[in-house]
Design a protein around this motif. Structure first.
Motif, mmCIF file in Angstrom:
data_model
loop_
_atom_site.group_PDB
_atom_site.id
_atom_site.type_symbol
_atom_site.label_atom_id
_atom_site.label_comp_id
_atom_site.label_asym_id
_atom_site.label_seq_id
_atom_site.Cartn_x
_atom_site.Cartn_y
_atom_site.Cartn_z
ATOM 1 N N LEU A 262 37.082 -142.797 98.021
ATOM 2 C CA LEU A 262 36.396 -142.025 96.983
ATOM 3 C C LEU A 262 35.131 -142.745 96.530
ATOM 4 O O LEU A 262 35.041 -143.968 96.613
ATOM 5 N N SER A 263 34.180 -141.968 96.008
ATOM 6 C CA SER A 263 32.976 -142.580 95.431
ATOM 7 C C SER A 263 33.308 -143.091 94.035
ATOM 8 O O SER A 263 34.365 -142.773 93.483
ATOM 9 N N GLY A 264 32.398 -143.875 93.457
ATOM 10 C CA GLY A 264 32.627 -144.435 92.125
ATOM 11 C C GLY A 264 32.918 -143.359 91.088
ATOM 12 O O GLY A 264 33.829 -143.490 90.276
ATOM 13 N N GLY A 265 32.140 -142.287 91.139
ATOM 14 C CA GLY A 265 32.326 -141.206 90.169
ATOM 15 C C GLY A 265 33.674 -140.518 90.353
ATOM 16 O O GLY A 265 34.363 -140.209 89.386
ATOM 17 N N GLN A 266 34.045 -140.306 91.625
ATOM 18 C CA GLN A 266 35.333 -139.656 91.905
ATOM 19 C C GLN A 266 36.492 -140.521 91.428
ATOM 20 O O GLN A 266 37.462 -140.030 90.865
ATOM 21 N N LYS A 267 36.357 -141.852 91.647
ATOM 22 C CA LYS A 267 37.409 -142.761 91.206
ATOM 23 C C LYS A 267 37.613 -142.627 89.704
ATOM 24 O O LYS A 267 38.729 -142.568 89.218
ATOM 25 N N GLN A 268 36.489 -142.596 88.970
ATOM 26 C CA GLN A 268 36.607 -142.536 87.520
ATOM 27 C C GLN A 268 37.222 -141.212 87.085
ATOM 28 O O GLN A 268 37.984 -141.161 86.128
ATOM 29 N N ARG A 269 36.908 -140.135 87.817
ATOM 30 C CA ARG A 269 37.545 -138.850 87.501
ATOM 31 C C ARG A 269 39.055 -138.948 87.678
ATOM 32 O O ARG A 269 39.828 -138.459 86.859
ATOM 33 N N VAL A 270 39.468 -139.583 88.785
ATOM 34 C CA VAL A 270 40.909 -139.760 89.016
ATOM 35 C C VAL A 270 41.496 -140.626 87.907
ATOM 36 O O VAL A 270 42.593 -140.362 87.404
ATOM 37 N N GLY A 271 40.727 -141.657 87.493
ATOM 38 C CA GLY A 271 41.190 -142.527 86.409
ATOM 39 C C GLY A 271 41.440 -141.730 85.135
ATOM 40 O O GLY A 271 42.445 -141.924 84.454
ATOM 41 N N VAL A 272 40.534 -140.807 84.815
ATOM 42 C CA VAL A 272 40.698 -139.973 83.620
ATOM 43 C C VAL A 272 41.902 -139.043 83.801
ATOM 44 O O VAL A 272 42.737 -138.896 82.898
ATOM 45 N N ALA A 273 42.015 -138.457 84.994
ATOM 46 C CA ALA A 273 43.142 -137.559 85.265
ATOM 47 C C ALA A 273 44.460 -138.315 85.123
ATOM 48 O O ALA A 273 45.417 -137.821 84.542
ATOM 49 N N ARG A 274 44.492 -139.546 85.650
ATOM 50 C CA ARG A 274 45.711 -140.339 85.586
ATOM 51 C C ARG A 274 46.099 -140.631 84.140
ATOM 52 O O ARG A 274 47.265 -140.553 83.766
ATOM 53 N N ALA A 275 45.075 -140.936 83.323
ATOM 54 C CA ALA A 275 45.362 -141.255 81.927
ATOM 55 C C ALA A 275 45.894 -140.033 81.175
ATOM 56 O O ALA A 275 46.678 -140.157 80.250
ATOM 57 N N MET A 276 45.444 -138.841 81.604
ATOM 58 C CA MET A 276 45.850 -137.626 80.892
ATOM 59 C C MET A 276 47.138 -137.030 81.431
ATOM 60 O O MET A 276 47.628 -136.016 80.918
ATOM 61 N N ALA A 277 47.703 -137.658 82.461
ATOM 62 C CA ALA A 277 48.765 -137.017 83.234
ATOM 63 C C ALA A 277 49.917 -136.485 82.400
ATOM 64 O O ALA A 277 50.370 -135.373 82.597
ATOM 65 N N ALA A 278 50.407 -137.284 81.470
ATOM 66 C CA ALA A 278 51.591 -136.848 80.732
ATOM 67 C C ALA A 278 51.226 -136.331 79.345
ATOM 68 O O ALA A 278 51.990 -136.512 78.389
ATOM 69 N N ASN A 279 50.072 -135.672 79.252
ATOM 70 C CA ASN A 279 49.624 -135.081 77.990
ATOM 71 C C ASN A 279 49.686 -136.032 76.802
ATOM 72 O O ASN A 279 50.328 -135.723 75.800
ATOM 73 N N PRO A 280 49.046 -137.186 76.872
ATOM 74 C CA PRO A 280 49.104 -138.090 75.728
ATOM 75 C C PRO A 280 48.287 -137.492 74.583
ATOM 76 O O PRO A 280 47.310 -136.788 74.815
ATOM 77 N N SER A 281 48.718 -137.748 73.362
ATOM 78 C CA SER A 281 47.928 -137.236 72.239
ATOM 79 C C SER A 281 46.843 -138.237 71.884
ATOM 80 O O SER A 281 45.864 -137.911 71.239
ATOM 81 N N VAL A 282 47.035 -139.482 72.329
ATOM 82 C CA VAL A 282 46.064 -140.534 72.053
ATOM 83 C C VAL A 282 45.547 -141.108 73.362
ATOM 84 O O VAL A 282 46.297 -141.287 74.308
ATOM 85 N N MET A 283 44.246 -141.353 73.417
ATOM 86 C CA MET A 283 43.675 -141.895 74.637
ATOM 87 C C MET A 283 42.769 -143.072 74.265
ATOM 88 O O MET A 283 41.991 -142.991 73.322
ATOM 89 N N LEU A 284 42.895 -144.160 75.019
ATOM 90 C CA LEU A 284 42.018 -145.312 74.813
ATOM 91 C C LEU A 284 41.102 -145.430 76.024
ATOM 92 O O LEU A 284 41.565 -145.399 77.162
ATOM 93 N N MET A 285 39.813 -145.552 75.773
ATOM 94 C CA MET A 285 38.873 -145.611 76.878
ATOM 95 C C MET A 285 37.938 -146.812 76.693
ATOM 96 O O MET A 285 37.189 -146.873 75.733
#
Lengths: 372, 215
Positions: free
Chosen positions: A138-161
């Motif tokens: 994946l490209s850098g941008g795609q990796k970060q998209r996957v990173g965001v998707a992974r963080a959101m996977a289980a519907n967290p109400s709180v996100m740290l970035m």
């Protein structure tokens, strides 16, 4: 809601605390951006929220519950976490990476699968094409998209970035920021966002917490940070080009107007004569309000060819989306040598225009009202 | 030509010796894997202890195998037995296996571990699901080196009573039977190359494709 009360962090052998008596509340569904020079304690603060770092004293609570009441791993399962280096697991496929937290939470196979597909759609990656790729494909941008998707996977109400868009090129960063804001509009997570880039803070934050030497200097909306910095440090940190930064904050939706006359493509020429006295230009629309172009009324009348006005339609090279910032608008104007640019909604329908004078007077007005 | 004749004539005995050879190194490798991988994992976060153990392993590695066999034989309980042979081989595997486990686990990208922690994985889960799989290529490389080394060192175990391909070399030399020496020498070399080749194949099969495509 995240509440930080009197939180300090001392490290052995350091003469001042990394974070000192911090009090702050992040409201439900808001993005709070922590910003400041390196070593100011912003990352430490963020990492104390998911107990990667334990505070020396003070209380942090999420939705009214002290985070110390949870088992640390249990707590983290409920908090999305995105870091600058992404940290995708290289031996896992995109699917497996995103599925980590759902699987740890014991979701059923088919539920995990549908969630992963849904998330890849959300972050604008084609599921079929990317699900079984490995991170190094994946490209850098795609990796970060996957990173965001992974963080959101289980519907967290709180996100740290933690500087989530710091490692990608400026164009991709801008794109990821816009996409993330659009996404946040829908999912309304409570987000703690760390960056050292004040422009990013102004763009992303509902609230900005400016920190220095472990202390909170100012905690306020981007507007107030820009227009009424509390002291010299904030003023300096924000920079001397505050007026330009305001452009990044205001959206075209707040200033656009529909003052130009509109005319339907192919309609009767009598309207043209009507317009002649009031306006030099008119916007041409399709039947479904899609933008066709514009016409120069004076020129058509001069040519004495009013009947065939449709032959004189000129198209716009560039249009703005409703979420574009005034900075985007200015850049578009300068790059394309245009004074007026149409604004389209999400369905590409025409809703109004912005021009240079509108931007100028609006920014000037904001300044005056808040400086008083 | 005469070597080939010798080989064909003694095929039964040679097969027997080869099997003994493989048996010895298999046994030693089983113990070596269990012991050194466990210790490698245990010392991963203890740098001082690790450096000490790695120093010991380097010293062992530098002792000639024949002298290790000699020393072991004099120790009560070891003596002229398979135990001595296996023990020596396990000692030689210490450096390549334990060092690679320790280094590979510590080389896993910090940000990956941080992401795993931040996502709520427990320490054990991080070790088994993230760190060990990522360290696997390096660990496997260490095991491969150790195994190939064992093939050679095992030949000298004939001096402490082992029966294996080394015996052909040893007896061939004492009897100045060149065909016997050559058969033994070649077979040990071939065994080492075959073992290495098999390990290479397994390596390809077992390592996640995500770790292959380093581009």
């Amino acid at each position: 809601m995240i509440k930080i009360e009197g939180v300090s962090k001392y490290y052995k052998g350091m003469d001042r605390p990394a974070v000192s008596k911090l009090d702050l509340e992040i409201k439900e569904g808001e993005i709070c951006v922590f910003v400041g020079p390196s070593g100011c304690g912003k990352t430490t603060t963020m990492k104390m929220i998911n107990r990667i770092i334990e505070p020396t004293n003070g209380i942090i609570s999420i939705d009214g519950k002290n985070i110390l009441e949870f088992d640390a791993d249990e707590l983290r399962l409920g908090i999305g976490y995105v870091i600058q280096k992404v940290g995708l697991f290289p031996h896992y496929t995109v699917f497996e990476n995103i599925a980590v937290v759902p699987k740890l939470k014991g979701w059923k196979e088919d539920k995990v699968m549908s969630r992963v597909r849904e998330l890849l759609d959300v972050v604008d990656l084609d599921p079929d094409e990317n699900m079984y790729k490995y991170p190094n494909q994946l490209s850098g941008g795609q990796k970060q998209r996957v990173g965001v998707a992974r963080a959101m996977a289980a519907n967290p109400s709180v996100m740290l970035m933690d500087e989530p868009f710091g490692a990608v090129d400026p164009i991709t960063r801008n794109q990821l920021q816009n996409e993330f804001l659009a996404l946040q509009k829908k999912v309304k997570m409570t987000i703690c966002f760390v960056t050292h880039d004040i422009d990013e803070a102004i763009k992303m934050g509902d609230k900005i917490a400016i920190m220095n030497n472990g202390k909170l200097v100012q905690y306020d909306t981007p507007e107030n940070i820009l227009f009424s910095p509390i002291n010299e440090f904030v003023e300096e940190f924000v920079g001397s080009d505050r007026a330009l930064k305001v452009l990044n904050l205001l959206r075209v939706s707040s200033i656009m107007e529909a003052y130009m006359p509109t005319i339907r493509y192919g309609s009767d020429s009598s309207q043209i004569n009507e317009f002649y006295n009031n306006s030099n230009f008119a916007i041409v629309l399709n039947d479904d309000n899609k933008l066709q172009g514009y016409i120069d009324i004076n020129r058509i009348v001069e040519k004495k060819n009013v009947e065939k006005w449709c032959d004189y339609i000129r198209t716009y090279d560039i249009c703005l989306g409703i979420d574009s910032t005034l900075k985007d608008a200015m850049v578009a104007m300068l790059e394309n040598d245009m004074k007026t640019i149409p604004v389209l909604d999400d369905e590409k329908k025409y809703i109004g225009v912005v021009n240079f004078d509108m931007i100028k007077s609006h920014v000037g007005r904001e300044y005056e009202t808040t400086i008083e | 030509m005469s070597t080939l004749k010798y080989f064909i004539k003694n095929i039964d005995k040679i097969t027997d010796l080869t099997m003994e050879h493989i048996e010895l190194i298999s046994l030693a490798m089983c113990f070596a894997l269990i012991i050194w991988i466990s210790i490698g994992i245990l010392i991963r976060n203890h740098n001082k202890l690790a450096n000490g153990l790695l120093g010991v392993a380097s010293i062992i590695m530098s002792i000639p195998s024949i002298s290790i066999y000699g020393i072991l034989v004099t120790i009560p309980g070891f003596g002229l037995s398979r135990l001595s042979a296996v023990f020596a081989l396990v000692l030689y595997a210490m450096l390549p296996i334990m060092r690679n486990v320790y280094l590979a686990l510590n080389e896993v990208d910090e940000s990956i571990i941080e992401a795993a922690r931040g996502m709520g994985m427990k320490k054990n889960q991080i070790l088994w699901k993230i760190q060990l799989p990522l360290a696997f290529p390096i660990i496997f490389a260490g095991v491969r080196v150790a195994l190939v080394m064992m093939v050679g060192i095992a030949t000298l175990a004939v001096y402490i009573g082992e029966r294996n391909l080394g015996r052909l070399i040893q007896q061939g030399i004492t009897r100045t039977h060149m065909d016997m020496v050559l058969t033994g020498g070649l077979l040990v070399a071939i065994l080492a190359i075959v073992v290495d080749g098999v390990m290479a194949l397994i390596q390809k099969k077992l390592i996640s494709p995500g770790l292959h495509l380093d581009s």
